[in-house]
Design a protein around this motif. Structure first.
Motif, PDB file in Angstrom:
ATOM      1  N   VAL A  39     -32.251  47.396 -17.065  1.00 46.03           N
ATOM      2  CA  VAL A  39     -32.155  48.116 -18.336  1.00 46.03           C
ATOM      3  C   VAL A  39     -31.041  47.442 -19.126  1.00 46.03           C
ATOM      4  CG1 VAL A  39     -31.740  50.319 -19.465  1.00 46.03           C
ATOM      5  CG2 VAL A  39     -32.917  50.264 -17.233  1.00 46.03           C
ATOM      6  N   ARG A  40     -31.420  46.777 -20.195  1.00 44.02           N
ATOM      7  CA  ARG A  40     -30.467  45.988 -20.983  1.00 44.02           C
ATOM      8  C   ARG A  40     -29.806  46.847 -22.050  1.00 44.02           C
ATOM      9  NH1 ARG A  40     -30.810  40.776 -19.709  1.00 44.02           N
ATOM     10  NH2 ARG A  40     -32.696  40.054 -18.607  1.00 44.02           N
ATOM     11  N   ASP A  41     -28.548  46.536 -22.308  1.00 37.75           N
ATOM     12  CA  ASP A  41     -27.787  47.303 -23.294  1.00 37.75           C
ATOM     13  C   ASP A  41     -28.255  46.936 -24.695  1.00 37.75           C
ATOM     14  OD1 ASP A  41     -25.752  49.058 -24.170  1.00 37.75           O
ATOM     15  OD2 ASP A  41     -24.468  47.338 -24.619  1.00 37.75           O
TER      16      ASP A  41
ATOM     17  N   GLY B  34     -26.664  40.503 -23.205  1.00 36.31           N
ATOM     18  CA  GLY B  34     -26.283  39.920 -21.931  1.00 36.31           C
ATOM     19  C   GLY B  34     -25.734  40.943 -20.940  1.00 36.31           C
ATOM     20  N   PHE B  35     -25.493  42.168 -21.375  1.00 37.08           N
ATOM     21  CA  PHE B  35     -24.981  43.229 -20.504  1.00 37.08           C
ATOM     22  C   PHE B  35     -26.147  44.121 -20.108  1.00 37.08           C
ATOM     23  CE2 PHE B  35     -22.775  47.560 -20.436  1.00 37.08           C
ATOM     24  CZ  PHE B  35     -22.407  47.434 -19.094  1.00 37.08           C
ATOM     25  N   PHE B  36     -26.308  44.405 -18.799  1.00 42.69           N
ATOM     26  CA  PHE B  36     -27.415  45.246 -18.354  1.00 42.69           C
ATOM     27  C   PHE B  36     -27.041  45.909 -17.024  1.00 42.69           C
ATOM     28  CE2 PHE B  36     -28.206  41.102 -16.477  1.00 42.69           C
ATOM     29  CZ  PHE B  36     -28.667  41.372 -15.194  1.00 42.69           C
ATOM     30  N   VAL B  37     -27.872  46.871 -16.634  1.00 38.79           N
ATOM     31  CA  VAL B  37     -27.700  47.513 -15.342  1.00 38.79           C
ATOM     32  C   VAL B  37     -28.942  47.225 -14.518  1.00 38.79           C
ATOM     33  CG1 VAL B  37     -28.689  49.710 -16.110  1.00 38.79           C
ATOM     34  CG2 VAL B  37     -27.139  49.677 -14.138  1.00 38.79           C
ATOM     35  N   LEU B  38     -28.721  46.833 -13.256  1.00 41.29           N
ATOM     36  CA  LEU B  38     -29.820  46.527 -12.345  1.00 41.29           C
ATOM     37  C   LEU B  38     -30.047  47.751 -11.452  1.00 41.29           C
ATOM     38  CD1 LEU B  38     -31.788  44.375 -11.204  1.00 41.29           C
ATOM     39  CD2 LEU B  38     -29.964  43.703  -9.624  1.00 41.29           C
ATOM     40  N   VAL B  39     -31.222  48.363 -11.559  1.00 40.58           N
ATOM     41  CA  VAL B  39     -31.524  49.602 -10.843  1.00 40.58           C
ATOM     42  C   VAL B  39     -32.316  49.272  -9.581  1.00 40.58           C
ATOM     43  CG1 VAL B  39     -32.596  51.876 -10.965  1.00 40.58           C
ATOM     44  CG2 VAL B  39     -31.577  50.863 -13.021  1.00 40.58           C
ATOM     45  N   GLY B  40     -31.770  49.627  -8.436  1.00 39.50           N
ATOM     46  CA  GLY B  40     -32.455  49.420  -7.166  1.00 39.50           C
ATOM     47  C   GLY B  40     -32.771  50.738  -6.488  1.00 39.50           C
ATOM     48  N   LYS B  41     -33.179  50.675  -5.220  1.00 42.59           N
ATOM     49  CA  LYS B  41     -33.542  51.890  -4.506  1.00 42.59           C
ATOM     50  C   LYS B  41     -32.332  52.755  -4.211  1.00 42.59           C
ATOM     51  CE  LYS B  41     -37.654  50.060  -2.175  1.00 42.59           C
ATOM     52  NZ  LYS B  41     -38.299  49.791  -0.860  1.00 42.59           N
ATOM     53  N   ARG B  42     -31.172  52.127  -3.936  1.00 39.08           N
ATOM     54  CA  ARG B  42     -30.014  52.899  -3.493  1.00 39.08           C
ATOM     55  C   ARG B  42     -28.839  52.853  -4.476  1.00 39.08           C
ATOM     56  NH1 ARG B  42     -32.104  50.426   1.008  1.00 39.08           N
ATOM     57  NH2 ARG B  42     -32.750  51.847   2.715  1.00 39.08           N
ATOM     58  N   ARG B  43     -28.765  51.818  -5.334  1.00 40.09           N
ATOM     59  CA  ARG B  43     -27.620  51.728  -6.238  1.00 40.09           C
ATOM     60  C   ARG B  43     -28.016  51.155  -7.581  1.00 40.09           C
ATOM     61  NH1 ARG B  43     -26.345  47.883  -2.279  1.00 40.09           N
ATOM     62  NH2 ARG B  43     -24.803  49.319  -1.408  1.00 40.09           N
ATOM     63  N   LYS B  44     -27.110  51.366  -8.502  1.00 40.03           N
ATOM     64  CA  LYS B  44     -27.258  50.843  -9.855  1.00 40.03           C
ATOM     65  C   LYS B  44     -26.052  49.943 -10.119  1.00 40.03           C
ATOM     66  CE  LYS B  44     -29.502  55.181 -11.067  1.00 40.03           C
ATOM     67  NZ  LYS B  44     -29.372  56.468 -11.819  1.00 40.03           N
TER      68      LYS B  44
END
Length: 433
Positions: A25-27, A32-42
């Motif tokens: 999910v990009r800001d 260039g700033f984003f959050v990577l969402v996985g099964k256990r953490r962001k």
């Protein structure tokens, strides 16, 4: 899952749900700033294009931290720092002090000059030639990373074309040979520099050896020009170049202590190639007379400087600096006389190997390397030198120019001033020039 884009906040990230696969999910505010969402953490991330020396190398990603351990505001601040570093060409996690590929052309040139050329005893003339190329012809690149040229060889190609147009093909080729040597030396201690030397990309200008030397039939006319020169010290300088085949720069720097008339030698301590190429010039009888006349004229014209130099002058250094003459006054000078010496030596029947030894050239072939030059100096090489000098003198003896013949055979300066006589006419016949 396709990347999403929204303005990232703590609340918006908390609402993001884990999926079967990771997704980004990009800001919407900071590129260039984003959050990577996985099964256990962001995880907060920063991503930017990594450029070095004007060329894009790859896309760089930096992990900033996990959501919950830092706020979105903190992550956005760290993202700005990381993206700024990437924009400056710094690899993620790399400190500027050990940044590879950062050596500039100026630093590379100075290291080559001090660690290579001076340490190996290269002559001051050779070093000055490199300095002129680096600091004049490449001055706009001196503070640029050397890697920039390695990654963009087209810049070197274009600059070679520019120098060729503005300064000539020979200077352009010479400058590129200097750049090639500096780059190769720099790469030994900067292994991240591109392995291919950028100079290899140029199309070299065609060079022709100048055939401007004189043969036996040309010497008489040239000696007549030389004898008519107003400055007797410069006259002896040019004559000694013809007699010795020496490079002009080497003769200019001959000091009085370098001359051994008893042993009939002139020592050249720093010729082209530096101290390792030091050698002695064997003196024929005409050469000795030339040297004696030069010493005496120097004492008359520049008494103080003559204490140190064979060819003194009223210069800052104390010796002759400029050897060029007006062509209407003297048609041949400098390296043209060196070529003439080589031609006369061949005409006198001197062997190829002896010519190499007399001119201090590198010896051809493996077996020639076993020859000890010093063992040949006092007898064999001096005899060969005498044969070449006699060919010069004989070019006048067959004519009737008594003043010129007397000059070549005299050591007394009062006997070499007949050039003041109008016209310098021969008795019955003229010299074939």
């Amino acid at each position: 899952m396709a990347d999403q884009r929204e303005i990232l906040t703590d609340k918006s990230i908390a609402r993001l749900s884990a999926g079967k696969k990771q997704y980004k999910v990009r800001d919407g505010e900071l590129l260039g700033f984003f959050v990577l969402v996985g099964k256990r953490r962001k995880t907060f991330m920063a991503q930017g294009e990594f450029w070095r020396d004007g060329v894009r190398e790859f896309t760089a990603q930096v992990k900033l931290g996990d959501f919950g351990e830092m706020t979105t505001r903190q992550a956005r601040g760290k993202a700005k720092e990381a993206l700024g570093a990437i924009a400056k060409g710094q690899r993620p996690g790399e400190t500027p002090k050990i940044k590879p590929g950062s050596i500039t052309l100026r630093q590379a040139w100075e290291r080559y000059r001090d660690a290579h050329m001076k340490r190996k005893g290269r002559s001051s003339g050779t070093i000055e030639n490199y300095r002129d190329h680096m600091e004049r012809l490449f001055k706009d690149w001196l503070d640029d990373p050397l890697a920039r040229l390695g990654r963009q060889p087209n810049l070197v190609v274009e600059h070679h074309d520019k120098i060729t147009k503005e300064n000539g093909p020979y200077i352009a080729n010479g400058a590129m040979r200097s750049l090639r040597a500096v780059y190769n030396h720099a790469r030994k201690s900067n292994t991240d520099l591109p392995a291919t030397n950028p100079v290899s990309a140029i199309d070299w200008n065609k060079e022709h050896r100048r055939n401007s030397g004189m043969g036996p039939n040309d010497i008489g006319g040239w000696l007549k020009e030389l004898y008519a020169m107003e400055n007797p010290l410069r006259r002896e300088f040019h004559l000694l170049i013809l007699f010795s085949g020496s490079r002009p720069t080497a003769l200019k720097k001959v000091r009085i202590e370098h001359i051994d008339l008893r042993a009939r030698l002139i020592h050249i301590p720093q010729p082209k190639g530096g101290e390792d190429k030091a050698f002695d010039i064997p003196l024929s009888r005409p050469m000795i007379r030339c040297v004696v006349r030069a010493i005496r004229w120097g004492q008359i014209m520049y008494s103080e400087q003559a204490k140190s130099w064979l060819f003194p002058a009223d210069s800052e250094i104390g010796h002759l600096v400029e050897h060029k003459e007006v062509r209407d006054v003297l048609s041949k000078w400098g390296n043209e006389l060196r070529q003439s010496y080589r031609t006369l030596a061949q005409a006198a029947g001197i062997s190829e190997l002896d010519i190499h030894l007399l001119m201090n050239h590198s010896l051809p072939g493996v077996n020639a390397g076993y020859i000890t030059r010093d063992r040949l100096l006092r007898d064999h090489l001096r005899q060969q030198q005498q044969r070449i000098s006699e060919l010069v003198v004989q070019s006048l003896e067959a004519t009737r120019y008594p003043s010129l013949v007397r000059w070549l055979k005299s050591t007394k300066v009062e006997e070499t001033v007949d050039q003041a006589e109008p016209g310098l006419e021969p008795d019955t016949m003229s010299i074939a020039a």
